[in-house]
Design a protein around this motif. Structure first.
Motif, PDB file in Angstrom:
ATOM      1  N   VAL A  45       0.873  -1.172   0.000  1.00  0.00           N
ATOM      2  CA  VAL A  45       0.000   0.000   0.000  1.00  0.00           C
ATOM      3  C   VAL A  45       0.911   1.224   0.000  1.00  0.00           C
ATOM      4  N   ARG A  46       0.648   2.172  -0.893  1.00  0.00           N
ATOM      5  CA  ARG A  46       1.512   3.347  -1.025  1.00  0.00           C
ATOM      6  C   ARG A  46       0.754   4.610  -0.650  1.00  0.00           C
ATOM      7  N   GLY A  47       1.353   5.425   0.213  1.00  0.00           N
ATOM      8  CA  GLY A  47       0.821   6.751   0.507  1.00  0.00           C
ATOM      9  C   GLY A  47      -0.068   6.763   1.739  1.00  0.00           C
ATOM     10  N   LYS A  48      -0.038   7.889   2.411  1.00  0.00           N
ATOM     11  CA  LYS A  48      -0.744   8.047   3.685  1.00  0.00           C
ATOM     12  C   LYS A  48      -2.242   7.830   3.547  1.00  0.00           C
ATOM     13  N   GLU A  49      -2.842   8.408   2.498  1.00  0.00           N
ATOM     14  CA  GLU A  49      -4.294   8.333   2.378  1.00  0.00           C
ATOM     15  C   GLU A  49      -4.769   6.879   2.235  1.00  0.00           C
ATOM     16  N   ALA A  50      -4.145   6.156   1.311  1.00  0.00           N
ATOM     17  CA  ALA A  50      -4.527   4.756   1.103  1.00  0.00           C
ATOM     18  C   ALA A  50      -4.235   3.923   2.354  1.00  0.00           C
ATOM     19  N   TYR A  51      -3.132   4.239   3.018  1.00  0.00           N
ATOM     20  CA  TYR A  51      -2.747   3.406   4.150  1.00  0.00           C
ATOM     21  C   TYR A  51      -3.651   3.632   5.368  1.00  0.00           C
ATOM     22  N   VAL A  52      -4.060   4.880   5.589  1.00  0.00           N
ATOM     23  CA  VAL A  52      -5.013   5.138   6.681  1.00  0.00           C
ATOM     24  C   VAL A  52      -6.320   4.405   6.372  1.00  0.00           C
ATOM     25  N   ARG A  53      -6.760   4.501   5.123  1.00  0.00           N
ATOM     26  CA  ARG A  53      -7.993   3.826   4.720  1.00  0.00           C
ATOM     27  C   ARG A  53      -7.898   2.306   4.884  1.00  0.00           C
ATOM     28  N   PHE A  54      -6.769   1.739   4.520  1.00  0.00           N
ATOM     29  CA  PHE A  54      -6.535   0.297   4.656  1.00  0.00           C
ATOM     30  C   PHE A  54      -6.763  -0.128   6.109  1.00  0.00           C
ATOM     31  N   ASN A  55      -6.278   0.658   7.036  1.00  0.00           N
ATOM     32  CA  ASN A  55      -6.424   0.330   8.458  1.00  0.00           C
ATOM     33  C   ASN A  55      -7.832   0.631   8.974  1.00  0.00           C
ATOM     34  N   ARG A  56      -8.377   1.780   8.545  1.00  0.00           N
ATOM     35  CA  ARG A  56      -9.703   2.192   9.008  1.00  0.00           C
ATOM     36  C   ARG A  56     -10.764   1.205   8.543  1.00  0.00           C
ATOM     37  N   GLU A  57     -10.572   0.664   7.324  1.00  0.00           N
ATOM     38  CA  GLU A  57     -11.557  -0.264   6.754  1.00  0.00           C
ATOM     39  C   GLU A  57     -11.310  -1.711   7.183  1.00  0.00           C
ATOM     40  N   TYR A  58     -10.258  -1.949   7.956  1.00  0.00           N
ATOM     41  CA  TYR A  58      -9.919  -3.333   8.284  1.00  0.00           C
ATOM     42  C   TYR A  58     -11.055  -3.940   9.110  1.00  0.00           C
ATOM     43  N   PRO A  59     -11.617  -5.051   8.645  1.00  0.00           N
ATOM     44  CA  PRO A  59     -12.822  -5.563   9.307  1.00  0.00           C
ATOM     45  C   PRO A  59     -12.538  -6.202  10.671  1.00  0.00           C
ATOM     46  N   GLY A  60     -13.587  -6.327  11.484  1.00  0.00           N
ATOM     47  CA  GLY A  60     -13.477  -7.029  12.761  1.00  0.00           C
ATOM     48  C   GLY A  60     -13.276  -6.075  13.927  1.00  0.00           C
ATOM     49  N   ASP A  61     -13.675  -6.529  15.108  1.00  0.00           N
ATOM     50  CA  ASP A  61     -13.493  -5.730  16.323  1.00  0.00           C
ATOM     51  C   ASP A  61     -12.131  -6.066  16.935  1.00  0.00           C
ATOM     52  N   TRP A  62     -11.077  -5.658  16.230  1.00  0.00           N
ATOM     53  CA  TRP A  62      -9.716  -6.000  16.640  1.00  0.00           C
ATOM     54  C   TRP A  62      -9.206  -5.052  17.728  1.00  0.00           C
ATOM     55  N   HIS A  63      -8.410  -5.641  18.627  1.00  0.00           N
ATOM     56  CA  HIS A  63      -7.764  -4.882  19.698  1.00  0.00           C
ATOM     57  C   HIS A  63      -6.331  -5.337  19.799  1.00  0.00           C
ATOM     58  N   LEU A  64      -5.461  -4.405  20.116  1.00  0.00           N
ATOM     59  CA  LEU A  64      -4.048  -4.764  20.115  1.00  0.00           C
ATOM     60  C   LEU A  64      -3.291  -4.046  21.215  1.00  0.00           C
ATOM     61  N   ARG A  65      -2.204  -4.691  21.624  1.00  0.00           N
ATOM     62  CA  ARG A  65      -1.291  -4.056  22.592  1.00  0.00           C
ATOM     63  C   ARG A  65       0.130  -4.491  22.247  1.00  0.00           C
ATOM     64  N   ILE A  66       1.073  -3.609  22.552  1.00  0.00           N
ATOM     65  CA  ILE A  66       2.483  -3.907  22.286  1.00  0.00           C
ATOM     66  C   ILE A  66       2.985  -4.886  23.332  1.00  0.00           C
TER      67      ILE A  66
END
Lengths: 127, 127
Positions: A45-66
């Motif tokens: 994925v190239r570029g900020k706009e596409a990459y933010v969208r890729f993450n924002r549209e990622y399906p599922g109620d995902w939660h994460l921690r480092i």
């Protein structure tokens, strides 16, 4: 190339913003020309706009921690723990930065569970 | 906890010795109580003797080289490229050290190729 602590902070913001669905905060730590690579699928994925969208549209109620973060002189690596409902998984991500301390490249690995091959039971235990 | 460059050197020797099948050199950079974890199979190997054997007995004409190495203040991460005949794969490995600069823990991930899920073709390219 950015100072390790600077990139490290950007990476912490990246994950915290994703977890909070704060896409403005997420975008703020990305270089305009950020490049995201997923070697397992050979997707890019190239570029900020596409990459933010890729993450924002990622399906599922995902939660994460480092779980671990390793900051080198010009790269940062994280090992994150991720849950989607009852499913647990983890990802390992390599980051590099630009001269303004923003994230320039993101390379993600999502290793999946598998059954061990036979023949090494005499050396291993399971946990 | 060991200095980053010291652990980093131990890690470089670890991979170079494995590639050379130099099991004496490999053993020399491991702590006696080294613990190896493979989260994908939930396998664990404890102790230098078992761990050298685990690697020495690993089947296949495998060859590897370091693609990236990230040395943090108390951890080192490598991304290695590995070939077994015509098959290519990669591994990401987290290392920690002991106070003598030897490798105390090794945590390995072997992500496998998979087909991308549908629904994001508008954002990605394949490489």
């Amino acid at each position: 190339m950015t100072a390790p602590t600077e990139l490290s902070k950007a990476v912490e913001t990246y994950w915290a913003s994703a977890e909070a669905r704060d896409w403005t905060g997420f975008a703020a730590v990305l270089a305009d020309g950020v490049v995201y690579d997923l070697p397992q699928t050979r997707e890019r994925v190239r570029g900020k706009e596409a990459y933010v969208r890729f993450n924002r549209e990622y399906p599922g109620d995902w939660h994460l921690r480092i779980q671990r973060i390793v900051a080198g002189s010009d790269q940062v690596v994280t090992w994150i723990h991720c849950t989607v409902g009852l499913e647990e998984m983890y990802a390992v991500t390599f980051f590099t930065g630009d001269e303004e301390g923003r994230i320039a490249t993101v390379t993600d690995f999502w290793p999946e569970a598998y059954e061990p091959p036979p023949g090494r039971e005499h050396l291993v235990e399971r946990y």
